[in-house]
Design a protein around this motif. Structure first.
Motif, PDB file in Angstrom:
ATOM      1  N   ASN A  63       0.816  -1.225   0.000  1.00 31.98           N
ATOM      2  CA  ASN A  63       0.000   0.000   0.000  1.00 31.98           C
ATOM      3  C   ASN A  63       0.847   1.271   0.000  1.00 31.98           C
ATOM      4  O   ASN A  63       0.298   2.363  -0.173  1.00 31.98           O
ATOM      5  N   GLU A  64       2.140   1.162   0.198  1.00 28.40           N
ATOM      6  CA  GLU A  64       3.080   2.288   0.161  1.00 28.40           C
ATOM      7  C   GLU A  64       2.724   3.367   1.174  1.00 28.40           C
ATOM      8  O   GLU A  64       2.938   4.563   0.939  1.00 28.40           O
ATOM      9  N   MET A  65       2.183   2.955   2.323  1.00 28.01           N
ATOM     10  CA  MET A  65       1.787   3.905   3.364  1.00 28.01           C
ATOM     11  C   MET A  65       2.948   4.140   4.322  1.00 28.01           C
ATOM     12  O   MET A  65       3.775   3.270   4.562  1.00 28.01           O
ATOM     13  N   GLY A  66       2.973   5.369   4.895  1.00 32.61           N
ATOM     14  CA  GLY A  66       3.969   5.697   5.916  1.00 32.61           C
ATOM     15  C   GLY A  66       5.390   5.779   5.410  1.00 32.61           C
ATOM     16  O   GLY A  66       6.328   5.589   6.191  1.00 32.61           O
ATOM     17  N   LEU A  67       5.594   6.089   4.159  1.00 33.81           N
ATOM     18  CA  LEU A  67       6.937   6.156   3.578  1.00 33.81           C
ATOM     19  C   LEU A  67       7.350   7.591   3.222  1.00 33.81           C
ATOM     20  O   LEU A  67       8.309   7.786   2.481  1.00 33.81           O
ATOM     21  N   GLY A  68       6.651   8.567   3.764  1.00 28.80           N
ATOM     22  CA  GLY A  68       7.023   9.967   3.574  1.00 28.80           C
ATOM     23  C   GLY A  68       6.444  10.613   2.329  1.00 28.80           C
ATOM     24  O   GLY A  68       6.887  11.715   1.960  1.00 28.80           O
ATOM     25  N   GLY A  69       5.481   9.990   1.690  1.00 29.78           N
ATOM     26  CA  GLY A  69       4.864  10.595   0.505  1.00 29.78           C
ATOM     27  C   GLY A  69       3.752  11.567   0.875  1.00 29.78           C
ATOM     28  O   GLY A  69       3.391  11.724   2.048  1.00 29.78           O
ATOM     29  N   ASP A  70       3.192  12.216  -0.127  1.00 30.70           N
ATOM     30  CA  ASP A  70       2.090  13.167   0.093  1.00 30.70           C
ATOM     31  C   ASP A  70       1.088  13.068  -1.057  1.00 30.70           C
ATOM     32  O   ASP A  70       0.725  14.074  -1.677  1.00 30.70           O
ATOM     33  N   ILE A  71       0.625  11.834  -1.298  1.00 36.02           N
ATOM     34  CA  ILE A  71      -0.189  11.586  -2.479  1.00 36.02           C
ATOM     35  C   ILE A  71      -1.620  11.151  -2.158  1.00 36.02           C
ATOM     36  O   ILE A  71      -2.473  11.106  -3.045  1.00 36.02           O
ATOM     37  N   PHE A  72      -1.902  10.851  -0.898  1.00 40.38           N
ATOM     38  CA  PHE A  72      -3.172  10.242  -0.505  1.00 40.38           C
ATOM     39  C   PHE A  72      -3.855  11.131   0.528  1.00 40.38           C
ATOM     40  O   PHE A  72      -3.329  11.291   1.645  1.00 40.38           O
ATOM     41  N   PRO A  73      -4.989  11.760   0.222  1.00 36.43           N
ATOM     42  CA  PRO A  73      -5.806  11.721  -0.997  1.00 36.43           C
ATOM     43  C   PRO A  73      -5.271  12.663  -2.080  1.00 36.43           C
ATOM     44  O   PRO A  73      -4.345  13.442  -1.848  1.00 36.43           O
ATOM     45  N   SER A  74      -5.885  12.607  -3.254  1.00 36.41           N
ATOM     46  CA  SER A  74      -5.460  13.418  -4.387  1.00 36.41           C
ATOM     47  C   SER A  74      -5.842  14.885  -4.176  1.00 36.41           C
ATOM     48  O   SER A  74      -7.017  15.214  -4.052  1.00 36.41           O
ATOM     49  N   GLY A  75      -4.821  15.753  -4.141  1.00 30.73           N
ATOM     50  CA  GLY A  75      -5.095  17.180  -3.964  1.00 30.73           C
ATOM     51  C   GLY A  75      -5.741  17.808  -5.186  1.00 30.73           C
ATOM     52  O   GLY A  75      -6.600  18.695  -5.052  1.00 30.73           O
ATOM     53  N   HIS A  76      -5.334  17.374  -6.390  1.00 29.84           N
ATOM     54  CA  HIS A  76      -5.957  17.901  -7.606  1.00 29.84           C
ATOM     55  C   HIS A  76      -7.460  17.610  -7.628  1.00 29.84           C
ATOM     56  O   HIS A  76      -8.276  18.479  -7.954  1.00 29.84           O
ATOM     57  N   THR A  77      -7.816  16.391  -7.267  1.00 32.23           N
ATOM     58  CA  THR A  77      -9.228  16.008  -7.313  1.00 32.23           C
ATOM     59  C   THR A  77     -10.049  16.754  -6.268  1.00 32.23           C
ATOM     60  O   THR A  77     -11.131  17.283  -6.561  1.00 32.23           O
TER      61      THR A  77
END
Length: 346
Positions: A151-165
């Motif tokens: 699920n690629e959670m908790g790895l320092g990303g900022d993609i969930f949820p979609s800001g564009h949407t």
């Protein structure tokens, strides 16, 4: 025979724009009804369900990987250039400027700050809620995925949820929220739904978001729109405060001009100053006549050397006697009046 031209639709539009702006008598403000509360709770439950399905790495995560491996941008490359521009409708900067320009014109026409304040409140809620969820879950996007099937959670990303949407849902949905008629609200709701749906699917096509990111972005934006009636009392108080501040700033220069002179602290001087205030006010009220400017002193004339007499001692310029030439038919001034004219009728 010359006839007058019938006004066209464009003429009527310009005539309406030239009219003096007026505040509507009744501005429809959405209220937190039972139907809206029920829809809000259902959307919140859907939001939490999507998050849970991604956290436990359920079938939704496997669907995300299948769509990513399908690579839509390679399946239909002919629409790639168009969708690169279409996705701008979900970026916060350009969309906020376009919508703020329209709502600013409406605020000026209606003499109210509610449209702009509502847009500001919705964008503030969007930044707080979506930003906090992005940073809290820290999910990586498809281009930065590390392990297949995770699920690629908790790895320092900022993609969930979609800001564009979420931004597309809120920015274009606010136009439907502020619509003045039910018909306009229905049409704008349909347009905003189509735009936000297209922006979300475009991010999946470009490979910048998982499908679950887009679904959660739709839910996040809808939650903000549904919760806006709770912010209406705060928006109304902010509008009243801003208008009161504007009125105080307008009155400040006039007060500064009409302010009396400061009264001295000494008792005797204060009594004299208070006695002079009415006289000064009467003097200011009366209209003064214009005073001619002071004469410029002339330079001394040059006099020839020698003794000079006063004006009374000088020889008179005018000669003595009458200036009239002598006439033979005129009598002297001392003659009798009877001799000047003969008596008639004798």
């Amino acid at each position: 025979m010359r006839t007058e031209r019938n006004p066209t639709r464009l003429d009527r539009v310009f005539a309406r724009l030239d009219r003096e702006p007026e505040r509507p008598a009744h501005i429809d403000v959405p209220k937190m009804s039972r139907h809206r509360v029920a829809l809000l709770l259902a959307t919140l439950a859907f939001y939490l369900a999507i998050v849970w399905l991604v956290v436990i790495t359920s079938w939704l995560v496997r669907l995300d990987w299948q769509v990513m491996f399908f690579r839509p941008y390679q399946q239909w490359p002919e629409i790639h250039a168009f969708l690169d521009y279409y996705v701008v409708l979900g970026q916060r900067g350009p969309t906020a400027v376009m919508v703020a320009a329209w709502l600013g014109w409406r605020s000026w026409r209606q003499h109210t700050l509610r449209p702009l304040l509502t847009l500001g409140a919705s964008l503030l809620l969007l930044n707080i809620t979506v930003g906090a969820a992005k940073l809290g879950m820290g999910r990586l996007g498809p281009h930065y995925a590390t392990t297949i099937g995770s699920n690629e959670m908790g790895l320092g990303g900022d993609i969930f949820p979609s800001g564009h949407t979420a931004n597309a849902v809120v920015t274009w949905g606010i136009l439907a929220y502020l619509a003045s008629t039910p018909r306009a609200r229905r049409w704008l709701s349909a347009v905003s739904a189509v735009v936000s749906l297209g922006v979300g699917l475009t991010t999946v096509y470009l490979g910048t978001h998982w499908l679950s990111d887009v679904v959660l972005g739709w839910a996040a934006g809808l939650l903000i729109l549904l919760a806006l009636p709770w912010c209406e009392p705060l928006i109304a108080r902010a509008e009243v405060s801003i208008f009161a501040l504007r009125d105080r700033l307008r009155e400040r220069p006039s007060r500064a001009v009409a302010a009396p002179a400061p009264v001295p602290s000494t008792p005797v001087a204060a009594h004299v100053a208070l006695a002079q205030v009415p006289a000064a006010q009467e003097e200011a009220a009366t209209v003064r006549e214009p005073v001619s400017p002071a004469r410029v002193p002339r330079s001394p004339a040059y006099l020839a050397p020698g003794p000079h007499t006063t004006r009374s001692e000088r020889t008179p310029v005018t000669p003595v006697g009458s200036r009239r030439p002598p006439h033979a038919d005129r009598l002297p001034r001392g003659a009798a009046a009877s001799a000047a004219r003969p008596l008639a009728g004798g």
